[in-house]
Design a protein around this motif. Structure first.
Motif, PDB file in Angstrom:
ATOM      1  N   ILE A 130       0.829  -1.205   0.000  1.00 45.63           N
ATOM      2  CA  ILE A 130       0.000   0.000   0.000  1.00 45.63           C
ATOM      3  C   ILE A 130       0.863   1.253   0.000  1.00 45.63           C
ATOM      4  O   ILE A 130       0.420   2.332  -0.386  1.00 45.63           O
ATOM      5  CB  ILE A 130      -0.962   0.003   1.219  1.00 45.63           C
ATOM      6  CG1 ILE A 130      -2.033   1.079   1.048  1.00 45.63           C
ATOM      7  CG2 ILE A 130      -0.206   0.158   2.519  1.00 45.63           C
ATOM      8  CD1 ILE A 130      -3.114   1.008   2.092  1.00 45.63           C
ATOM      9  N   ALA A 131       2.128   1.126   0.424  1.00 43.29           N
ATOM     10  CA  ALA A 131       3.004   2.293   0.554  1.00 43.29           C
ATOM     11  C   ALA A 131       4.283   2.197  -0.242  1.00 43.29           C
ATOM     12  O   ALA A 131       4.798   3.207  -0.736  1.00 43.29           O
ATOM     13  CB  ALA A 131       3.352   2.517   2.025  1.00 43.29           C
ATOM     14  N   CYS A 132       4.858   0.997  -0.388  1.00 44.66           N
ATOM     15  CA  CYS A 132       6.180   0.875  -1.020  1.00 44.66           C
ATOM     16  C   CYS A 132       6.097   1.212  -2.502  1.00 44.66           C
ATOM     17  O   CYS A 132       5.066   1.057  -3.155  1.00 44.66           O
ATOM     18  CB  CYS A 132       6.749  -0.522  -0.810  1.00 44.66           C
ATOM     19  SG  CYS A 132       5.832  -1.851  -1.624  1.00 44.66           S
ATOM     20  N   SER A 133       7.216   1.686  -3.053  1.00 46.19           N
ATOM     21  CA  SER A 133       7.251   2.122  -4.444  1.00 46.19           C
ATOM     22  C   SER A 133       7.916   1.074  -5.326  1.00 46.19           C
ATOM     23  O   SER A 133       8.753   0.287  -4.877  1.00 46.19           O
ATOM     24  CB  SER A 133       7.996   3.457  -4.570  1.00 46.19           C
ATOM     25  OG  SER A 133       9.344   3.314  -4.148  1.00 46.19           O
ATOM     26  N   ILE A 134       7.574   1.100  -6.600  1.00 48.43           N
ATOM     27  CA  ILE A 134       8.094   0.099  -7.528  1.00 48.43           C
ATOM     28  C   ILE A 134       9.599   0.265  -7.726  1.00 48.43           C
ATOM     29  O   ILE A 134      10.331  -0.720  -7.902  1.00 48.43           O
ATOM     30  CB  ILE A 134       7.341   0.157  -8.889  1.00 48.43           C
ATOM     31  CG1 ILE A 134       7.735  -1.027  -9.781  1.00 48.43           C
ATOM     32  CG2 ILE A 134       7.560   1.480  -9.580  1.00 48.43           C
ATOM     33  CD1 ILE A 134       7.333  -2.374  -9.219  1.00 48.43           C
ATOM     34  N   GLY A 135      10.098   1.484  -7.650  1.00 46.76           N
ATOM     35  CA  GLY A 135      11.539   1.674  -7.759  1.00 46.76           C
ATOM     36  C   GLY A 135      12.283   0.985  -6.626  1.00 46.76           C
ATOM     37  O   GLY A 135      13.305   0.322  -6.850  1.00 46.76           O
ATOM     38  N   GLY A 136      11.761   1.122  -5.415  1.00 49.16           N
ATOM     39  CA  GLY A 136      12.352   0.422  -4.275  1.00 49.16           C
ATOM     40  C   GLY A 136      12.214  -1.079  -4.405  1.00 49.16           C
ATOM     41  O   GLY A 136      13.115  -1.832  -4.022  1.00 49.16           O
ATOM     42  N   ASN A 137      11.087  -1.540  -4.960  1.00 44.80           N
ATOM     43  CA  ASN A 137      10.892  -2.978  -5.186  1.00 44.80           C
ATOM     44  C   ASN A 137      11.959  -3.539  -6.125  1.00 44.80           C
ATOM     45  O   ASN A 137      12.497  -4.626  -5.909  1.00 44.80           O
ATOM     46  CB  ASN A 137       9.513  -3.250  -5.785  1.00 44.80           C
ATOM     47  CG  ASN A 137       8.357  -3.040  -4.832  1.00 44.80           C
ATOM     48  OD1 ASN A 137       7.200  -3.130  -5.226  1.00 44.80           O
ATOM     49  ND2 ASN A 137       8.635  -2.748  -3.569  1.00 44.80           N
ATOM     50  N   VAL A 138      12.264  -2.779  -7.187  1.00 49.43           N
ATOM     51  CA  VAL A 138      13.303  -3.221  -8.116  1.00 49.43           C
ATOM     52  C   VAL A 138      14.665  -3.205  -7.425  1.00 49.43           C
ATOM     53  O   VAL A 138      15.461  -4.148  -7.558  1.00 49.43           O
ATOM     54  CB  VAL A 138      13.323  -2.327  -9.377  1.00 49.43           C
ATOM     55  CG1 VAL A 138      14.509  -2.678 -10.272  1.00 49.43           C
ATOM     56  CG2 VAL A 138      12.022  -2.470 -10.161  1.00 49.43           C
ATOM     57  N   ALA A 139      14.942  -2.160  -6.666  1.00 50.15           N
ATOM     58  CA  ALA A 139      16.240  -2.037  -5.994  1.00 50.15           C
ATOM     59  C   ALA A 139      16.485  -3.173  -5.012  1.00 50.15           C
ATOM     60  O   ALA A 139      17.619  -3.624  -4.844  1.00 50.15           O
ATOM     61  CB  ALA A 139      16.327  -0.694  -5.272  1.00 50.15           C
ATOM     62  N   GLU A 140      15.415  -3.667  -4.361  1.00 50.88           N
ATOM     63  CA  GLU A 140      15.567  -4.724  -3.360  1.00 50.88           C
ATOM     64  C   GLU A 140      15.137  -6.094  -3.874  1.00 50.88           C
ATOM     65  O   GLU A 140      15.243  -7.086  -3.146  1.00 50.88           O
ATOM     66  CB  GLU A 140      14.731  -4.382  -2.119  1.00 50.88           C
ATOM     67  CG  GLU A 140      15.061  -3.046  -1.480  1.00 50.88           C
ATOM     68  CD  GLU A 140      16.481  -2.974  -0.959  1.00 50.88           C
ATOM     69  OE1 GLU A 140      17.040  -4.047  -0.625  1.00 50.88           O
ATOM     70  OE2 GLU A 140      17.038  -1.881  -0.887  1.00 50.88           O
ATOM     71  N   ASN A 141      14.621  -6.161  -5.117  1.00 53.08           N
ATOM     72  CA  ASN A 141      14.064  -7.408  -5.656  1.00 53.08           C
ATOM     73  C   ASN A 141      13.011  -7.965  -4.699  1.00 53.08           C
ATOM     74  O   ASN A 141      13.080  -9.115  -4.239  1.00 53.08           O
ATOM     75  CB  ASN A 141      15.141  -8.459  -5.922  1.00 53.08           C
ATOM     76  CG  ASN A 141      14.640  -9.598  -6.796  1.00 53.08           C
ATOM     77  OD1 ASN A 141      13.640  -9.461  -7.502  1.00 53.08           O
ATOM     78  ND2 ASN A 141      15.315 -10.730  -6.743  1.00 53.08           N
ATOM     79  N   ALA A 142      12.020  -7.133  -4.406  1.00 51.68           N
ATOM     80  CA  ALA A 142      10.984  -7.473  -3.434  1.00 51.68           C
ATOM     81  C   ALA A 142      10.134  -8.647  -3.898  1.00 51.68           C
ATOM     82  O   ALA A 142      10.024  -8.934  -5.095  1.00 51.68           O
ATOM     83  CB  ALA A 142      10.090  -6.253  -3.190  1.00 51.68           C
ATOM     84  N   GLY A 143       9.517  -9.316  -2.932  1.00 54.11           N
ATOM     85  CA  GLY A 143       8.664 -10.465  -3.226  1.00 54.11           C
ATOM     86  C   GLY A 143       7.249 -10.227  -2.748  1.00 54.11           C
ATOM     87  O   GLY A 143       6.556  -9.342  -3.201  1.00 54.11           O
TER      88      GLY A 143
END
Length: 499
Positions: free
Chosen positions: A152-165
């Motif tokens: 609900i809050a995290c951004s897609i750029g941060g998701n790419v940077a951390e390889n979020a799941g």
């Protein structure tokens, strides 16, 4: 938390006067907001791992690519470190700023540029919230699969940077499996395209290399993501167990039976009670552990898979199995899991969220080891897992106001990560390394491997200005940490020590 900057940071910290740098940047970029007053910098001292704090020298809030390019060229020319930040929800200290560096906040790059329903892709800027992508795609019966608990809050750029799941990564993959292309800026301001809208592109797979690089190789300015068709049917089974190890073994049995759930999550009793008190999800408060198993796809396949998983769970020792009776109850089951972290925050003044990954067959063994460490150090641990892919999130409860508890929490966390490596796993699954796990990188990787990582970093960022001191330890640090063999009193590969 207790750590010191090492030579990876000291070697790139600028010696310029702050006032001079601020004045020069304001002249170069008069229409870009630049924060430099002490009270304006306080909100940017940390990411979601609030125990790591530092006040940045200044905070830049660009809204256009040309502003970012100008800022990066300025930083490169004056050898000023730059740390990129998205929504600040990261949990490894990866976006923690430097006191003598620029914090580059990309939150104003928040536009969805295109949703192409026919191609099933979306082009978005890096500050777009994860959940907003699925909301924009919903009218086309599409969605974006990776769903971190902070979506609900995290951004897609941060998701790419951390390889979020997220809870559905077992079946649908991590961020790296759900993006096609990124546009990045190098430290020199050069714009590069990594990947393409095709399923494959010639040359080295630099997109995969960049995903999970934690802001050390370049600055993301655009992301092209894959969109999936919403499954026809989705059902959730909630299985209760009277023993945590039985629940851990059941995870491997489900996957071993040939079923790949859309999501397969595990919570122990401490996490169950915290989530139930907070969300009223309908969890059994007396269970030692629960499994949430979501099965999705065609209606007939889902019904068949539910029957197969039910049989596996009963054979594995489940004391009770409930199928969500409707969509509202399915969402309520997931709401409890997705709110487990804030729920635990209501029962302890502080908690330390770990992130390690292990082979599924080792789950019961590692849970037993965590219980032993909890007893040894006198701190409670609530266990929440992306159990299907072995991604663990032990939450170590402590009170920072009590002398020694923070330090004990750090030790437990380090020993859990080292246990993950011992059983053939990894020190991270989706939160990244950042500052939090940099010492454990010395445990997982050899000097040759770390040297290669530094070489890759230098290819993109030869001055070592992008997010220095994070993710990859120097060999000197590893020697001091005691997890790397030093030959004849000298460090191998001394040429990498400057990075």
């Amino acid at each position: 938390m207790s750590f010191l900057y090492d030579e990876a940071v000291d070697g790139v910290l600028a010696t310029h006067d702050k006032g001079v740098l601020v004045a020069e940047l304001q002249t170069l970029l008069p229409d870009m907001e630049l924060l430099h007053a002490k009270e304006d910098l306080r909100p940017f001292e940390c990411d979601g791992l609030a125990a790591y704090r530092a006040t940045p020298m200044m905070v830049a809030l660009p809204a256009r690519i040309d502003q970012v390019q100008t800022l990066l060229r300025f930083a490169s020319a004056r050898e000023v470190p730059v740390v990129a930040r998205g929504a600040g929800t990261g949990l490894s200290g990866g976006a923690m700023p430097l006191e003598k560096g620029i914090l580059l906040v990309m939150s104003r790059f928040n536009r969805i540029l295109e949703v192409d329903a026919e191609a099933r892709i979306a082009r978005v800027q890096p500050g777009v919230r994860n959940l907003a992508i699925s909301q924009a795609a919903a009218p086309h019966n599409l969605y974006y699969a990776p769903d971190p608990s902070s979506q609900i809050a995290c951004s897609i750029g941060g998701n790419v940077a951390e390889n979020a799941g997220g809870v559905h990564c077992l079946k649908y993959g991590l961020t790296v499996h759900n993006i096609l292309k990124v546009e990045i800026l190098t430290i020199d301001g050069e714009q590069l395209t990594l990947g393409s809208e095709a399923l494959d592109s010639p040359g080295f797979d630099l997109l995969a290399l960049f995903t999970g690089s934690e802001g050390m190789l370049g600055i993301i300015v655009e992301v092209t993501v894959k969109l999936l068709t919403k499954p026809q049917s989705a059902k959730v089974l909630l299985a209760s167990f009277d023993d945590v190890e039985k629940a851990g073994n059941a995870v491997a049995e489900i996957v071993g039976a040939g079923v790949i759930p859309g999501g397969l999550e595990m919570m122990d009793n401490l996490a169950i009670r915290a989530a139930e008190d907070f969300i009223n999800a309908g969890y059994p408060m007396d269970a030692e552990a629960i499994l949430l198993c979501e099965l999705d796809g065609a209606e007939s396949d889902v019904i068949e898979d539910c029957e197969r998983v039910d049989a596996v769970l009963r054979a594995a020792g489940a004391t009770d199995i409930r199928l969500a009776k409707d969509e509202a109850e399915r969402l309520r089951f997931w709401a409890g899991r997705k709110n487990a972290f804030p729920a635990v925050g209501r029962v302890s003044p502080d908690y330390y969220c770990m992130d390690g990954t292990i082979p599924r067959r080792q789950l019961a063994h590692v849970l037993k080891r965590i219980a032993e460490l909890s007893a040894e150090y006198g701190l409670r641990v609530a266990n929440v897992f992306h159990a299907g892919d072995g991604n663990m999130h032990p939450l170590i409860l402590f009170d920072a106001n009590r002398p020694g508890e923070l330090e004990r929490a750090e030790v437990i966390g380090a020993r859990i990560l080292e246990t993950c490596v011992e059983v053939g796993g990894s020190i991270t699954g989706e939160h990244g390394v950042g500052r939090e796990k940099i010492n454990q990188m010395c445990t997982q990787f050899s000097s040759d491997e770390l040297t290669f990582f530094h070489s890759l970093k230098a290819a993109f960022d030869p001055q070592g200005l992008l997010n220095p001191g994070k993710n990859i330890p120097t060999l000197h640090r590893c020697a001091e940490f005691g997890s790397m063999h030093v030959h004849h009193g000298a460090l191998p590969f001394p040429d990498v020590e400057r990075f």
